[in-house]
Design an enzyme around this catalytic site. Structure first.
Site, mmCIF file in Angstrom:
data_model
loop_
_atom_site.group_PDB
_atom_site.id
_atom_site.type_symbol
_atom_site.label_atom_id
_atom_site.label_comp_id
_atom_site.label_asym_id
_atom_site.label_seq_id
_atom_site.Cartn_x
_atom_site.Cartn_y
_atom_site.Cartn_z
ATOM 1 N N SER A 1 1.854 -9.570 -0.705
ATOM 2 C CA SER A 1 1.508 -8.151 -0.683
ATOM 3 C C SER A 1 1.699 -7.511 0.683
ATOM 4 O O SER A 1 1.895 -6.301 0.784
ATOM 5 C CB SER A 1 0.067 -7.959 -1.147
ATOM 6 O OG SER A 1 -0.805 -8.734 -0.351
ATOM 7 N N LYS B 1 0.813 -1.224 0.000
ATOM 8 C CA LYS B 1 0.000 0.000 0.000
ATOM 9 C C LYS B 1 0.845 1.272 0.000
ATOM 10 O O LYS B 1 0.441 2.295 -0.554
ATOM 11 C CB LYS B 1 -0.939 -0.009 1.206
ATOM 12 C CG LYS B 1 -2.013 -1.090 1.178
ATOM 13 C CD LYS B 1 -3.031 -0.841 0.084
ATOM 14 C CE LYS B 1 -4.177 -1.853 0.147
ATOM 15 N NZ LYS B 1 -5.101 -1.685 -1.006
ATOM 16 N N GLU C 1 -10.143 5.437 2.863
ATOM 17 C CA GLU C 1 -10.852 4.282 3.396
ATOM 18 C C GLU C 1 -9.821 3.220 3.757
ATOM 19 O O GLU C 1 -8.698 3.251 3.251
ATOM 20 C CB GLU C 1 -11.812 3.718 2.336
ATOM 21 C CG GLU C 1 -11.194 2.728 1.333
ATOM 22 C CD GLU C 1 -10.182 3.329 0.362
ATOM 23 O OE1 GLU C 1 -10.133 4.565 0.253
ATOM 24 O OE2 GLU C 1 -9.433 2.551 -0.267
#
Lengths: 259, 394
Positions: B374, B85, B107
Site C-alpha cells: 500500500s 491514499k 486526519e
C-alpha cells in the site's frame, strides 16, 4: 411524553445545568444535584463520561477524562442516581454517547435508566436518521429521547420536531460545546420552525455562560442549557466546587426568570 | 430511514450539525460518480499526475525463497506521494472542488493521507488543514514537514491518546465548526455514510487493475489477495472487484501490536466487539462499558481502534478473513522484502507481507497470491532502526 420533563417547563422559562458524573467524584456530583435544585435549576443533565466525546469542546472533554480516570462507570452512575432519587425528584436526563448505551445493551440501559427514575436521554451522535433503534426502546419504558436541532438543520427542523419528545435541544452555534462570547444564530427563527411543527418546549444550549446570554436565549425560547461554564467551576474548585456552582446556577436562573 | 448499511454495519451516527453536510456530499457524489466529464478528469489526474496504473510485479525471489505459490506485488507504493491514499484523495478533492468548497481538512495517522491531501490541495488550489495526533507528529516528523512544505497547516492533536482516533475526532469537531466552505477528506473506508462508499469506490481501482493485470500475465484470477487493514481503505480497494469471485480468498491483515493477548494491540476483528463510534456501527476495541480502548501498533497508520463497516460485514458473512500480525512479524517482513526484492514497504504493508510469508509456503506452485504494497517504507526507516536498537536521525 415523560410528564416530569413537561413539568420542568411549566413554571416559566427553564434553566438547565449540565454536569459530568464523577467530576470530580460521584459523591460531589450527588451534592451538586441537590445544590443546583435548591438554586432553582428546573431540569438537570447528567453526563455519563465517554472516552471520545466528539461533540464536546476541550472543557467537557477534560471532565470526561477526569471522571474516567477516577473510575466512573455506567453502573456506578446508575447507583448514584438511585441515591439521588431518595432525596430529590427534580427532572433529570442522561447526556452521553451512543456507544455507552449500545455497549451496555440498549434495552438494558434504557430499562435501568427508567427504573431508577431518569426522565430522558440525550445522544448527540444519534441524529434523526438513526434514532429509531433507541427511540422505540425509550418509548417502551417511558423516557424521552431528546432531539437536537442545529443552525445547519434548516428544512430538517420540521421533520425532527414532529417526532420530538420532551423538549427540543436547540444547538445555538456551529462547532462543539464550549463558552462563546457571541451567539449569532437567529434562535427565534429556529424556535418558530419547531413550534410550527409541534407544540413542544425548546431549550437553547452550546456557548452560553453569562446571565445576559442566558436571558437573551431564554427570551427567544423556553429555556437555557449551560454545561461548559459549570464544568469549568468543577475543574477550578474540585471537591470544593458545590457552593460556587450553586451561586452560579442561582445567578443564571435569576437571569432566565427575567426573560 | 438509516442509510449506508453493510449488513448491520455503517449508518450515520453523527451530530445533527453535520447531517446536511453529509446529505449534500451524498447528493453531489451520486451526481458526479457517473458523470463522464468528472470521470475523465479523475482518470487524467490518476494517470498523468499520480502515475497509474500501478505495476503488478512478479516477486520472483520471494516466490523462489518461499517455495509455494507465485507471489505478485501490487505496487501502490509507486504512486505519487508514495501510497494508495492518493487514489481517494484526488477523487474527493476534485469532488469538493465541484461542490464549490475552497478548503479541505483531513486526519492522518502515519502522515500518508495527510501528505496526499496536502498534495491534492496544492494541485487544485485549495486551503488545507491536517489534524495529526501529537504522538504521530513525533513518530513521523518527516511527513509533518512534507505537509507544511505543500502549504498545509498541521495541527498536533493532544486529546485522548494523541493518535489516529483522536485526529479523526478532532477533524470531525473542526468540520462542525466550519462547514459551508469546507470538505472533510476522510482517509479511510470509515465514518458516516457516504464516506465508506465514496472511499471504497475511489480505491476500487486497485482491484480493477489487479484483475486486468493478472489475467494478462497469468490468464487466471489469483487464489488469494492480501492487504493490511487499519480502517481498511487499501484492503477494500484490493478486495472489491473480487468479492463476487468466490474462489479468490480475501485476507485482511490487522495490526496485533505486541500480540492479541496483550492490551497493546490494534487488532479490531480479533479483539473488538460491535459498537458505534466515529459515525458508524462496526467492530471496535473497547472496554465492557463501551469506552474506546487506547490501541497500539508500531504502525501509526494501523493504530486505529475500529474497522470500516464493509469489512465488518465481509467478516460477518465469512467472505473475507482477517488475521492478526504482530509488530515483530511486520518488522521482519519489512526487512525481508527489502533484502529479497529490493523493495522497502511501508510498515503498514509489511503486515500483509508477513502473513503471506506464512501461507505461501503451504500453497502449491501453480497457485497465485497478490499482496498489495500500500505504501513505501522510507517514512518508517528511522522507527524500524530504533526498534532494532539503532538510533539514527532523519
Amino acid at each position: 411524553m415523560n410528564k416530569k420533563i413537561a413539568e420542568a417547563f411549566e413554571k416559566g422559562k427553564a434553566f438547565i445545568p449540565f454536569i459530568t458524573c464523577g467530576d470530580p467524584s460521584l459523591e460531589v456530583t450527588e451534592q451538586l444535584v441537590y445544590a443546583m435544585e435548591e438554586a432553582g435549576a428546573d431540569l438537570i443533565e447528567l453526563g455519563i463520561p465517554f472516552s471520545d466525546p466528539t461533540a464536546e469542546g476541550p472543557v467537557i472533554q477534560g471532565a470526561n477524562v477526569r471522571a474516567l480516570s477516577g473510575g466512573v462507570t455506567t453502573d456506578k452512575v446508575f447507583d448514584m442516581v438511585v441515591k439521588i432519587r431518595k432525596n430529590s425528584f427534580i427532572p433529570m436526563v442522561f447526556m452521553t454517547y451512543a456507544n455507552v448505551v449500545f455497549s451496555y445493551g440498549t434495552e438494558r440501559f434504557i430499562k435501568t435508566a427508567a427504573e431508577i427514575g431518569m426522565n430522558g436521554l440525550i445522544l448527540p451522535d444519534v441524529p434523526f436518521e438513526e434514532k429509531e433503534e433507541f427511540d422505540t426502546v425509550c418509548k417502551k419504558y417511558g423516557i424521552d429521547l431528546i432531539s437536537l436541532i442545529a443552525p445547519t438543520s434548516h428544512e430538517r427542523i420540521a421533520q425532527i420536531a414532529k417526532e420530538a419528545e420532551g423538549f427540543v435541544y436547540c444547538v445555538s452555534s456551529l462547532g462543539v460545546t464550549g463558552t462563546r462570547t457571541n451567539i449569532t444564530t437567529d434562535i427565534g427563527a429556529m424556535v418558530k420552525l419547531v413550534k410550527a411543527a409541534k407544540d413542544i418546549p425548546c431549550a437553547v444550549g452550546f456557548g452560553i455562560s453569562t446571565p445576559e446570554q442566558a436571558k437573551k436565549m431564554a427570551a427567544q425560547s423556553d429555556g437555557a442549557i449551560v454545561g461548559s461554564a459549570i464544568v469549568k467551576l468543577c475543574a477550578a474548585h474540585g471537591v470544593d466546587c458545590v457552593p460556587y456552582v450553586k451561586e452560579y446556577v442561582k445567578s443564571m436562573k435569576d437571569a432566565v426568570k427575567e426573560a | 430511514m438509516s442509510k449506508g448499511r453493510f449488513g448491520i454495519h455503517g449508518g450515520q451516527y453523527i451530530p445533527e450539525t453535520l447531517m446536511n453536510a453529509v446529505i449534500e456530499l451524498e447528493e453531489a457524489y451520486n451526481h458526479y460518480k457517473d458523470d463522464p466529464e468528472f470521470n475523465a478528469e479523475l482518470t487524467e489526474l490518476l494517470n498523468e499526475y499520480a502515475g497509474r496504473p500501478s505495476r503488478l510485479y512478479f516477486a520472483s525471489h520471494m516466490t523462489e525463497d518461499l517455495g509455494g505459490a507465485k507471489v505478485y506485488l501490487k505496487r501502490e507504493d509507486l504512486n505519487h506521494t508514495g501510497a494508495h491514499k492518493i487514489n481517494n484523495v484526488l477523487g474527493q478533492v476534485l469532488l469538493a472542488k465541484k461542490m464549490g468548497k475552497t478548503r479541505v481538512i483531513a486526519e492522518t495517522g502515519a502522515g500518508q493521507h495527510g501528505v496526499a491531501t496536502a498534495t491534492a490541495a496544492a494541485l487544485m488550489g485549495m486551503e488545507c488543514e491536517i489534524f495529526m495526533g501529537k504522538e504521530d507528529t513525533e513518530r513521523q516528523a518527516l511527513n509533518v514537514y512534507r505537509m507544511r512544505l505543500l502549504g498545509a497547516k498541521v495541527n498536533a492533536v493532544t486529546s485522548g491518546t494523541a493518535t489516529l482516533k483522536d485526529a479523526v475526532s478532532e477533524t470531525m469537531r473542526e468540520w462542525t465548526n466550519r462547514i459551508s466552505d469546507t470538505h472533510y477528506v476522510l482517509g479511510s473506508v470509515m465514518g458516516p455514510h457516504p464516506f465508506p462508499t465514496i472511499v471504497r469506490d475511489f480505491q476500487a481501482v486497485i482491484s480493477k487493475e489487479i484483475k486486468e493485470q493478472i489475467l494478462e500475465k497469468e490468464g487466471r484470477l489469483p487464489d488469494a489477495v492480501l492487504a493490511c487493514v487499519g480502517g481498511g481503505s487499501n484492503a477494500i480497494g484490493t478486495f472489491y472487484n473480487f468479492i463476487n469471485d468466490k474462489d479468490v480468498r480475501l485476507i485482511g491483515c490487522e495490526a496485533a501490536g505486541r500480540g492479541v493477548n496483550t492490551a497493546e494491540t490494534a487488532a479490531t476483528i480479533a479483539t473488538g466487539k460491535l459498537g458505534i463510534f466515529h459515525g458508524m456501527k462496526s467492530y471496535f476495541c473497547q472496554d465492557e462499558y463501551g469506552q474506546i480502548a487506547p490501541v497500539y501498533s508500531i504502525s501509526a497508520g494501523l493504530d486505529y481502534p475500529g474497522i470500516g463497516p464493509e469489512h465488518a460485514h465481509l467478516y460477518d458473512t465469512g467472505r473475507a478473513e482477517y488475521v492478526p500480525v504482530t509488530d515483530e512479524e511486520a518488522v521482519e517482513a519489512f526487512e525481508y522484502l527489502s533484502r529479497t526484492e529490493g523493495i522497502i514497504p511501508a510498515i503498514e504493508s509489511a503486515h500483509a507481507v508477513a502473513y503471506a510469508k506464512k501461507i505461501v509456503p503451504q500453497m502449491s506452485k501453480d497457485q497465485i497470491v497478490v499482496i498489495t504494497i500500500s505504501g513505501r517504507g522510507d517514512k518508517d526507516c528511522a522507527a524500524i532502526a530504533r526498534y532494532r536498537g539503532e538510533d539514527i536521525h532523519e
